[in-house]
Design an enzyme around this catalytic site. Structure first.
Site, short mmCIF file in Angstrom:
data_model
loop_
_atom_site.label_atom_id
_atom_site.label_comp_id
_atom_site.label_asym_id
_atom_site.label_seq_id
_atom_site.Cartn_x
_atom_site.Cartn_y
_atom_site.Cartn_z
N ASP A 160 -18.24 38.51 4.71
CA ASP A 160 -17.57 37.46 5.49
C ASP A 160 -17.40 37.85 6.95
OD1 ASP A 160 -15.64 39.28 4.76
OD2 ASP A 160 -14.13 37.82 4.19
C1 LAN Z 1 -10.15 45.10 3.93
C2 LAN Z 1 -9.82 44.39 5.17
C3 LAN Z 1 -10.69 43.22 5.47
C4 LAN Z 1 -11.13 42.50 4.24
C5 LAN Z 1 -11.62 41.07 4.51
C6 LAN Z 1 -12.73 41.00 5.54
C7 LAN Z 1 -10.47 40.24 5.04
C8 LAN Z 1 -12.09 40.49 3.20
O1 LAN Z 1 -12.40 39.15 3.35
C9 LAN Z 1 -13.15 41.35 2.57
C10 LAN Z 1 -12.62 42.75 2.26
C11 LAN Z 1 -12.05 43.48 3.48
C12 LAN Z 1 -13.20 44.01 4.28
C13 LAN Z 1 -11.19 44.68 3.11
C14 LAN Z 1 -11.51 45.49 1.92
C15 LAN Z 1 -10.50 46.57 1.52
C16 LAN Z 1 -9.83 47.23 2.70
C17 LAN Z 1 -10.91 47.92 3.53
C18 LAN Z 1 -9.16 46.14 3.52
C19 LAN Z 1 -8.10 45.37 2.78
C20 LAN Z 1 -8.44 46.94 4.55
C21 LAN Z 1 -7.96 48.21 3.80
C22 LAN Z 1 -8.68 48.21 2.45
C23 LAN Z 1 -9.06 49.61 2.00
C24 LAN Z 1 -9.55 49.55 0.56
C25 LAN Z 1 -7.85 50.53 2.13
C26 LAN Z 1 -8.02 51.83 1.48
C27 LAN Z 1 -7.32 51.86 0.18
C28 LAN Z 1 -7.87 51.94 -1.03
C29 LAN Z 1 -7.10 51.57 -2.21
C30 LAN Z 1 -9.23 52.41 -1.26
#
Ligand code: LAN
Length: 821
Positions: free
Chosen positions: A538
């Site tokens: 996205d």
């Molecule tokens: C994010 C942030 C952005 C998010 C969106 C783009 C909003 C979404 O539409 C797709 C998934 C994504 C890219 C996403 C995936 C997981 C993330 C990277 C996070 C929520 C930000 C932090 C998180 C990450 C997994 C944090 C580390 C913790 C773990 C449990 C592995």
């Protein structure tokens, strides 16, 4: 008022060649009601990357910092912090000298992020929605950073700093003094004290959560490693909270791993993380390459560390570690049989209990595999392969790594494998700064190395949806934002991809070990910046949409001319489409980083305990919609390129959106809270196929779901508990600006015909706006893995701007009479 020197010291740092000395002026300010000592630290050290060797700046005696004032009482002078944004690499710097302060004045953005008065003027009060929208843009535009993006305090998770601080500690490094002081202040500010979450003195998984063993044991340990004394009353309170929860023996897997690295617990307490799994043939349904990217990239260094059973070499002689062994448990450490607690977990942490399958596997690994079959050649082979994959990850992201969980772990693996002076270790140390974010409440570790691309693409779209992108006064801001996106597109392939058997142009959604199991990336965008290097479906789609929205605008003065230059060429946009097309799953839906590679049954192997739905990629209405709308827009501009494939993609994707709707008309959102967020996307998808309120029963059901939940004041407020429970939970503080804006946008996408509920909602947005155009921070907005919340502070600008503009476009920009709340 009184003043004096509190501490001084000097050090040099081999790598960064910094010079450090601290002169702290102590003031007692009347504004601080609790008469806390306010320390204005004037700190002299090289401006850039400031990591000291442990023991250099502070004289360590018995492992604690020797100086008289309480470290937890200190804070830095907020007006000396500056945010540097170097092509999307955001780092915070503390200025030490008057010359530096003169040369680098504080920007409005710095002030805003630090919670210092931005001194933005009051604007003429908005009478119409569009005036409110423009007042919002006026304020928000002042926060744009020089490369064209917006900064973001991306806090929430409370388990990120501990991994970093433990890694630094065991590798004998320190952050700069101002950074450490502000980290301490941040962690204390997030403690559950007073009326925050029962005030039991602990920390939760995220800033709004109830205390857990994970949050409490990890943050307590972090504070101790940073020099906070155990007799501090807040630490005493934290300990009593921890003991009530059973002590650190009842922490989840990750906590046990970090405490074992530190030498506080023994490795026997950690359930097995065998790197041998990486040697499984790719066809095996549980092979790690099939896992969700975050899980496999965390499992990778974790398995390496577990296999090496690496422990901080000075653990037994370091007094802080020895004290922690006494402080974190309810039993004396010599009485603890560590292996007995492998499966011990407090109820507060056990969001996703280990499955019976995983318990049997763990039993098999501990009792049979490890003692009988785990022969040394196999171990060596597995470790060689995990180390290679770690190196590939570092190379692909210039050591920034996927996220702040695996980054410190990879850092430690480099230290273990290559020693303290290795280039890899120095690069990792330098990269840490990309994650640290300074705020008025102290310094935190952002959930990613920023939210640059995401917020920038959404900002462009908001102005465009509001019909304001053609206004000359916003031209420069939008052009800079567009140029930023251009600069951040991935234009290279991942290491090993072009020579791997899976290489093709345009790419296909397949991968191989030679490509490090990565999805193709050239032409895509990530969530943060180009360095990080991970395509997100996205993020790519939203960037394409933003670029197309601007690049197709005609000059209102002379419609024969384009309003914006073609910053992103046709070729570059086609590359992006080539990345999106292979993202679709067999179901028709779209996941986050890659198409789903494994079955949902892999959730049986979820060992993290504190998160749900983490093992594989799932279909998400948010990601699916972004791709559908991007492909549709692209097709309108370039109708000849892969048209049939796009058509098929969209038909299947929207069909998936339909099937994903719940009976009550809602969609569950996975990346922000929750039904209000997903509903907005889903209705946008349906609209692309002409499905709106007038002609669709399902759209009517979706609208009814929202209208039934509208608050008296006209807004919507949804609590993060919706994400945890999967059921609508109203926000305890009532309507929230961001939820309200999402629902307005959703109803407008649906072409909901009645103005009245929308007008009431618009009134709420206008009523919450401040005189200078800003909206204030309310409840946390985002989520991941069902249980962990994360903040998206720019949403309170982006979505009200979008919603107000959309409303004005649809119903006309009339003055709204009556009370504004
Ligand atoms: C994010 C942030 C952005 C998010 C969106 C783009 C909003 C979404 O539409 C797709 C998934 C994504 C890219 C996403 C995936 C997981 C993330 C990277 C996070 C929520 C930000 C932090 C998180 C990450 C997994 C944090 C580390 C913790 C773990 C449990 C592995």
């Amino acid at each position: 008022m009184w003043g004096g020197y509190l501490h001084s010291g000097a050090t040099s740092n081999k790598t960064c060649q910094t010079f450090f000395s601290v002169k702290t002026v102590v003031n007692r300010t009347s504004s601080e009601s609790n008469c806390r000592i306010y320390v204005r630290a004037q700190i002299f050290y090289g401006r850039t990357m400031s990591i000291r060797k442990r023991g250099q700046a502070q004289q360590r005696a018995n492992g604690t910092i020797q100086h008289k004032s309480h470290i937890d009482d200190q804070r830095t002078d907020l007006t000396r912090w500056r945010l540097e944004d170097d092509r999307g690499r955001q780092t915070w710097h503390y200025l030490e000298t008057e010359e530096e302060l003169k040369a680098w004045p504080m920007s409005t953005a710095d002030k805003y992020y630090l919670g210092v008065d931005t001194q933005q003027p009051d604007l003429p009060p908005a009478k119409t929605p569009l005036q409110a929208c423009e007042n919002g843009i006026r304020f928000y535009s002042k926060l744009q950073l020089p490369p064209g993006n917006w900064g973001c305090e991306y806090g929430g998770p409370m388990f990120l700093l501990p991994g970093l601080i433990i890694t630094l500690y065991v590798t004998d490094q320190r952050l700069s003094r101002p950074e450490e002081l502000e980290i301490i202040r941040y962690i204390f500010n997030m403690q559950n004290i007073g009326d925050k979450n029962g005030g039991d003195g602990g920390w939760g998984l995220h800033v709004e959560a109830d205390s857990s063993v994970f949050g409490t044991s990890m943050n307590y340990t972090t504070l101790r490693l940073l020099g906070v004394e155990p007799d501090n009353p807040r630490m005493q309170k934290a300990r009593s909270c921890l003991y009530n929860l059973g002590g650190a023996l009842y922490g989840p897997h990750w906590a046990k791993l970090w405490l074992s690295v530190l030498g506080v617990t023994e490795w026997d307490i950690v359930n097995p993380i065998p790197p041998e799994l990486w040697l499984l043939p790719d066809w095996v349904p549980i092979s790690p390459w099939r896992w969700w990217i975050h899980m496999r990239q965390i499992f990778l260094p974790m398995s390496h560390m577990w296999s090496r059973k690496w422990v901080y070499p000075k653990a037994n002689s370091d007094p802080v570690i020895r004290q922690l062994r006494q402080e974190l448990f309810t039993l004396p450490p010599e009485q603890i049989k560590w292996s007995r607690y492998r499966n011990a977990i407090s109820a507060k942490d056990n969001y996703h209990p280990k499955s019976w399958v995983l318990n049997i596997i763990n039993w098999f690994l501990v009792l049979l595999w490890i003692p009988l079959f785990r022969v040394s050649w196999l171990v060596k082979r597995a470790e060689r392969w995990t180390w290679k994959l770690i190196q590939m990850e570092d190379a692909n992201s210039d050591y920034a790594d996927l996220a702040p969980v695996n980054a410190p772990m990879n850092f430690l693996c480099c230290f273990i494998e290559e020693g303290p002076d290795a280039v890899s270790v120095k690069r990792h140390r330098d990269r840490i700064h990309d994650f640290l974010w300074m705020s008025g409440k102290g310094m935190m570790m952002n959930g990613t190395n920023g939210v640059q691309n995401w917020d920038t693409a959404f900002t462009i779209q908001a102005l465009s949806a509001a019909g304001l992108a053609t206004r000359p006064e916003y031209h420069e801001m939008l052009l800079k934002a567009l140029e930023f996106l251009e600069d951040q597109q991935f234009v290279d392939h991942v290491v090993g991809y072009t020579t791997s058997p899976t290489y093709s142009d345009p790419p296909v959604g397949k991968t191989t070990p030679e490509a490090g199991y990565r999805h193709p990336r050239r032409g895509g965008w990530g969530f943060s910046n180009r360095t990080q290097g991970y395509v997100v479906s996205d993020c790519t789609a939203e960037a394409v949409k933003a670029a197309l929205m601007l690049q197709t605008l005609r000059d209102p003065q002379d419609p024969s001319k384009p309003l914006f230059p073609i910053v992103l060429s046709e070729q570059r946009l086609k590359w992006a489409i080539d990345i999106i097309l292979p993202m679709q799953n067999a179901t028709g839906g779209v996941s986050s980083y890659e198409p789903a590679r494994g079955s949902e049954y892999l959730e049986y192997l979820n060992a993290a305990e504190v998160f749900g739905r983490i093992m594989v990629e799932y279909d998400y209405p948010e990601c699916t919609t972004a791709c559908v709308t991007a492909l549709q827009q692209f097709h309108e501009v370039y109708p000849d390129y892969r048209a049939e494939e796009m058509q098929t993609f969209n038909t299947r994707a929207v069909q998936w959106i339909r099937t994903n709707q719940r009976d009550d008309g809602s969609w569950y959102g996975s990346w922000a809270i929750c039904f209000t967020y997903a509903g907005m996307f889903a209705l946008e998808s349906l609209r692309t196929q002409g499905e709106i309120y007038e002609n669709s029963e399902r759209v009517q059901r979706a609208c009814k779901f929202f209208l039934d939940r509208q608050n008296e004041d006209g807004g919507w407020g949804e609590s993060y508990r919706s994400c945890e429970t999967g059921k609508w939970c109203p926000h305890p503080d009532g309507s929230q600006v961001v939820n309200t804006a999402w629902v307005i946008a959703a109803l407008l996408e649906a072409e909901y015909p009645h103005k009245e509920p929308l007008e009431r909602a618009v009134r709420l947005l206008m009523g919450r706006q401040q005189r200078n155009g800003e909206w204030l921070q309310e409840g946390i907005e985002g989520v991941f893995n069902k249980s962990c919340m994360i903040s998206y502070p720019n949403y309170k600008f982006i979505f009200p701007i979008k919603a107000l503009g959309m409303y004005a476009k649809r119903f006309g920009d009339m003055e709204l009479n009556g009370t504004i709340h």
